[in-house]
Design a protein around this motif. Structure first.
Motif, PDB file in Angstrom:
ATOM      1  N   VAL A 178       0.862  -1.183   0.000  1.00 62.26           N
ATOM      2  CA  VAL A 178       0.000   0.000   0.000  1.00 62.26           C
ATOM      3  C   VAL A 178       0.900   1.233   0.000  1.00 62.26           C
ATOM      4  O   VAL A 178       1.757   1.382   0.876  1.00 62.26           O
ATOM      5  CB  VAL A 178      -0.925   0.018   1.236  1.00 62.26           C
ATOM      6  N   PRO A 179       0.751   2.139  -0.971  1.00 61.52           N
ATOM      7  CA  PRO A 179       1.681   3.265  -1.102  1.00 61.52           C
ATOM      8  C   PRO A 179       1.533   4.282   0.022  1.00 61.52           C
ATOM      9  O   PRO A 179       0.428   4.607   0.446  1.00 61.52           O
ATOM     10  CB  PRO A 179       1.316   3.881  -2.454  1.00 61.52           C
ATOM     11  N   THR A 180       2.662   4.758   0.524  1.00 60.06           N
ATOM     12  CA  THR A 180       2.715   5.805   1.536  1.00 60.06           C
ATOM     13  C   THR A 180       3.785   6.810   1.135  1.00 60.06           C
ATOM     14  O   THR A 180       4.640   6.508   0.293  1.00 60.06           O
ATOM     15  CB  THR A 180       3.067   5.240   2.927  1.00 60.06           C
ATOM     16  N   PRO A 181       3.795   8.008   1.725  1.00 55.49           N
ATOM     17  CA  PRO A 181       4.886   8.939   1.438  1.00 55.49           C
ATOM     18  C   PRO A 181       6.217   8.394   1.963  1.00 55.49           C
ATOM     19  O   PRO A 181       6.251   7.572   2.885  1.00 55.49           O
ATOM     20  CB  PRO A 181       4.487  10.208   2.215  1.00 55.49           C
ATOM     21  N   ILE A 182       7.334   8.861   1.388  1.00 52.95           N
ATOM     22  CA  ILE A 182       8.654   8.516   1.915  1.00 52.95           C
ATOM     23  C   ILE A 182       8.711   8.997   3.360  1.00 52.95           C
ATOM     24  O   ILE A 182       8.356  10.135   3.664  1.00 52.95           O
ATOM     25  CB  ILE A 182       9.758   9.183   1.086  1.00 52.95           C
ATOM     26  N   THR A 183       9.145   8.125   4.266  1.00 52.12           N
ATOM     27  CA  THR A 183       9.032   8.406   5.703  1.00 52.12           C
ATOM     28  C   THR A 183      10.377   8.245   6.416  1.00 52.12           C
ATOM     29  O   THR A 183      11.117   7.280   6.171  1.00 52.12           O
ATOM     30  CB  THR A 183       7.996   7.462   6.346  1.00 52.12           C
ATOM     31  N   HIS A 184      10.653   9.188   7.300  1.00 57.11           N
ATOM     32  CA  HIS A 184      11.806   9.120   8.211  1.00 57.11           C
ATOM     33  C   HIS A 184      11.254   9.119   9.636  1.00 57.11           C
ATOM     34  O   HIS A 184      10.367   9.904   9.964  1.00 57.11           O
ATOM     35  CB  HIS A 184      12.716  10.329   8.007  1.00 57.11           C
ATOM     36  N   ILE A 185      11.787   8.228  10.478  1.00 55.06           N
ATOM     37  CA  ILE A 185      11.308   8.128  11.863  1.00 55.06           C
ATOM     38  C   ILE A 185      12.420   8.573  12.813  1.00 55.06           C
ATOM     39  O   ILE A 185      13.525   8.034  12.781  1.00 55.06           O
ATOM     40  CB  ILE A 185      10.870   6.689  12.188  1.00 55.06           C
ATOM     41  N   GLU A 186      12.107   9.563  13.646  1.00 48.39           N
ATOM     42  CA  GLU A 186      13.059  10.062  14.640  1.00 48.39           C
ATOM     43  C   GLU A 186      12.638   9.575  16.020  1.00 48.39           C
ATOM     44  O   GLU A 186      11.525   9.863  16.473  1.00 48.39           O
ATOM     45  CB  GLU A 186      13.111  11.591  14.621  1.00 48.39           C
ATOM     46  N   ASP A 187      13.511   8.827  16.660  1.00 51.60           N
ATOM     47  CA  ASP A 187      13.220   8.231  17.968  1.00 51.60           C
ATOM     48  C   ASP A 187      13.821   9.092  19.073  1.00 51.60           C
ATOM     49  O   ASP A 187      15.037   9.250  19.151  1.00 51.60           O
ATOM     50  CB  ASP A 187      13.795   6.816  18.022  1.00 51.60           C
ATOM     51  N   PHE A 188      12.958   9.638  19.940  1.00 52.74           N
ATOM     52  CA  PHE A 188      13.401  10.503  21.031  1.00 52.74           C
ATOM     53  C   PHE A 188      13.553   9.752  22.358  1.00 52.74           C
ATOM     54  O   PHE A 188      13.739  10.383  23.388  1.00 52.74           O
ATOM     55  CB  PHE A 188      12.404  11.658  21.225  1.00 52.74           C
ATOM     56  N   SER A 189      13.459   8.424  22.328  1.00 52.58           N
ATOM     57  CA  SER A 189      13.494   7.685  23.590  1.00 52.58           C
ATOM     58  C   SER A 189      14.796   7.908  24.353  1.00 52.58           C
ATOM     59  O   SER A 189      14.824   7.851  25.584  1.00 52.58           O
ATOM     60  CB  SER A 189      13.285   6.191  23.336  1.00 52.58           C
ATOM     61  N   GLY A 190      15.891   8.175  23.650  1.00 50.51           N
ATOM     62  CA  GLY A 190      17.169   8.424  24.323  1.00 50.51           C
ATOM     63  C   GLY A 190      17.549   9.884  24.391  1.00 50.51           C
ATOM     64  O   GLY A 190      18.712  10.216  24.685  1.00 50.51           O
ATOM     65  N   ALA A 191      16.588  10.773  24.127  1.00 55.53           N
ATOM     66  CA  ALA A 191      16.903  12.198  24.038  1.00 55.53           C
ATOM     67  C   ALA A 191      17.365  12.800  25.359  1.00 55.53           C
ATOM     68  O   ALA A 191      17.968  13.873  25.380  1.00 55.53           O
ATOM     69  CB  ALA A 191      15.701  12.963  23.507  1.00 55.53           C
ATOM     70  N   GLY A 192      17.093  12.117  26.456  1.00 53.08           N
ATOM     71  CA  GLY A 192      17.531  12.633  27.747  1.00 53.08           C
ATOM     72  C   GLY A 192      18.946  12.230  28.106  1.00 53.08           C
ATOM     73  O   GLY A 192      19.495  12.681  29.120  1.00 53.08           O
ATOM     74  N   GLU A 193      19.562  11.376  27.283  1.00 50.32           N
ATOM     75  CA  GLU A 193      20.908  10.884  27.568  1.00 50.32           C
ATOM     76  C   GLU A 193      21.970  11.817  26.990  1.00 50.32           C
ATOM     77  O   GLU A 193      21.754  12.430  25.939  1.00 50.32           O
ATOM     78  CB  GLU A 193      21.093   9.483  26.972  1.00 50.32           C
ATOM     79  N   PRO A 194      23.130  11.917  27.644  1.00 52.77           N
ATOM     80  CA  PRO A 194      24.220  12.758  27.106  1.00 52.77           C
ATOM     81  C   PRO A 194      24.661  12.260  25.731  1.00 52.77           C
ATOM     82  O   PRO A 194      24.743  11.055  25.480  1.00 52.77           O
ATOM     83  CB  PRO A 194      25.346  12.563  28.134  1.00 52.77           C
ATOM     84  N   GLY A 195      24.899  13.193  24.833  1.00 52.40           N
ATOM     85  CA  GLY A 195      25.398  12.844  23.510  1.00 52.40           C
ATOM     86  C   GLY A 195      24.337  12.475  22.496  1.00 52.40           C
ATOM     87  O   GLY A 195      24.654  12.189  21.332  1.00 52.40           O
ATOM     88  N   TRP A 196      23.052  12.464  22.917  1.00 49.42           N
ATOM     89  CA  TRP A 196      22.000  12.126  21.950  1.00 49.42           C
ATOM     90  C   TRP A 196      21.923  13.186  20.863  1.00 49.42           C
ATOM     91  O   TRP A 196      22.043  14.392  21.135  1.00 49.42           O
ATOM     92  CB  TRP A 196      20.649  12.010  22.640  1.00 49.42           C
ATOM     93  N   ALA A 197      21.717  12.774  19.648  1.00 50.24           N
ATOM     94  CA  ALA A 197      21.537  13.709  18.530  1.00 50.24           C
ATOM     95  C   ALA A 197      20.570  13.099  17.534  1.00 50.24           C
ATOM     96  O   ALA A 197      20.510  11.865  17.395  1.00 50.24           O
ATOM     97  CB  ALA A 197      22.882  13.994  17.859  1.00 50.24           C
ATOM     98  N   PRO A 198      19.786  13.914  16.842  1.00 50.73           N
ATOM     99  CA  PRO A 198      18.860  13.373  15.838  1.00 50.73           C
ATOM    100  C   PRO A 198      19.628  12.646  14.739  1.00 50.73           C
ATOM    101  O   PRO A 198      20.770  12.993  14.417  1.00 50.73           O
ATOM    102  CB  PRO A 198      18.158  14.621  15.288  1.00 50.73           C
TER     103      PRO A 198
END
Length: 421
Positions: A141-161
């Motif tokens: 089933v066609p969908t737009p091109i998708t990028h997923i950004e996971d913020f689960s580790g965003a509270g850890e030092p050194g995290w970056a998108p």
């Protein structure tokens, strides 16, 4: 109005226009008054066909469950004392949060209510827009091109998108709306139109600083204004049969930051390709109950791009009932009469709108579409809140709501654009 169905009652959680639309469908088809449980009184459900139960502004989700269980126990005990079998009660809601709440408490609620709902695992899969895109890819089933950004580790030092390679401009939104609703930050929007890498970096910073720790998705911007959007509403019963399918072309969407993307005007039109894709997804997921899909036609090649599915009927569900397929009948056939309803594919064209006619036509820039919409409008415009069973108070509310729509569009979307943003 038909009163031939077995006796039953209806209880719903919420208070928006979608809940009222469901209550109206039950009243039109079976003469049933619905009980609506909510925190505070709202205009849409201040109604002659609804019995409201208000829990207070501070009521939690657990308070709602406690009220449902209390009412269920009291009803069962009262009817047992009279030597009667308990009257079946259909339980419905029309938000992702309440759908998840029902799924989490399904074992307790099943003792007192009839519910048509997917299990928690399926709900997790389809409520997350990233996982929904993955499911679509699995079956073509066609969908737009998708990028997923996971913020689960965003509270850890050194995290970056993570690096994002989709060309700008792009659209960004939370994978799970119910999680996004729990955080607040400057410039928060339901859907974000991002034109540059710097704007995306700024959004990531605001989300990180606000404590958002779930997933956010970025998708290619499929060109075209609101009129390229499509809505698909379906019902799949407990036997695994899709008994209802209705599609509509969106004519205009809401443009306030908190409601961006919610249709406020549509024209029902059969789109066989969209129906086939929706059916494939429902069967693939072994889905149960109502589902509402958002899709967009790509004007570059005419193909559909499926964006998301709501595990509920959707706030604008009255476009289906207004087109002649009363949604309450499919629920009752499945949950009360325990029979396979004759499948219905809606082909009747109607214009559904909650905004003034002149305002709507102002935003339809394609002349061919505009002429067709005006022609269908001659049959009348379907407004979910305008119902003969209501009194003058409701008519005044509808007029005020339409005036408020004019104000909102002049503020947030004063003139139509090619992208809809």
């Amino acid at each position: 109005m038909s009163l031939a169905a077995p006796a039953f009652d209806v209880v719903m959680l919420g208070g928006d226009i979608g809940v009222y639309s469901l209550a109206r469908a039950f009243h039109e088809a079976f003469g049933v008054r619905s009980t609506v449980i909510s925190r505070i009184a709202t205009g849409p459900v201040d109604s002659a066909i609804i019995d409201n139960v208000l829990l207070g502004a501070e009521a939690s989700n657990e308070d709602h469950i406690a009220e449902l269980l209390r009412r269920g126990r009291e009803r069962t005990a009262a009817e047992a004392a009279l030597g009667r079998e308990a009257t079946p009660v259909i339980l419905l809601a029309n938000t992702d949060g309440y759908s998840r709440l029902f799924a989490a408490h399904r074992a307790e609620l099943d003792a007192f209510y009839r519910i048509s709902l997917v299990d928690v695992a399926t709900l997790d899969q389809i409520s997350d827009k990233g996982r929904f895109a993955e499911a679509c890819t699995e079956i073509g089933v066609p969908t737009p091109i998708t990028h997923i950004e996971d913020f689960s580790g965003a509270g850890e030092p050194g995290w970056a998108p993570s690096p994002m390679t989709i060309p700008f401009p792009v659209v960004a939104k939370a994978a799970a709306s119910s999680v996004h609703e729990l955080v607040d930050y400057p410039g928060k929007k339901k859907v974000n139109f991002i034109q540059t890498p710097a704007e995306l970096d700024d959004l990531w910073t605001r989300l990180k600083d606000a404590g958002f720790r779930d997933r956010f998705i970025v998708q290619e911007l499929v060109p075209g204004d609101d009129t390229w959007m499509r809505s698909v509403t379906a019902y799949r019963d407990h036997r695994g049969s899709v008994t209802l399918m209705c599609t509509a072309q969106v004519l205009l969407e809401e443009h306030t930051p908190s409601a961006l993307g919610n249709p406020c005007a549509m024209i029902t039109t059969p789109f066989p390709e969209a129906m086939a894709h929706a059916r494939s997804l429902l069967d693939h997921l072994d889905y149960r109950g109502f589902a509402n899909f958002d899709a967009k036609v790509d004007p570059r090649d005419g193909s559909f791009r499926f964006l998301e599915v709501n595990p509920r009927i959707g706030r604008n569900n009255y476009y289906v009932t207004g087109a002649g397929a009363n949604v309450a009948r499919f629920i009752v056939a499945d949950l009360i009469e325990d029979r396979a309803a004759e499948p219905v594919t809606v082909t009747n064209e109607i214009v559904y709108s909650v905004v003034p006619k002149k305002l709507l036509l102002r935003y339809i820039t394609d002349e061919t579409l505009r002429r067709h919409v005006k022609q269908v409008m001659r049959k009348g415009i379907v407004h979910p809140l305008r119902y003969r069973a209501e009194g003058p108070k409701r008519r005044a509310y509808v007029l005020a709501a339409k005036a408020n729509h004019v104000k909102k569009f002049l503020t947030y979307y004063p003139r139509p654009t090619e992208s809809g943003f």
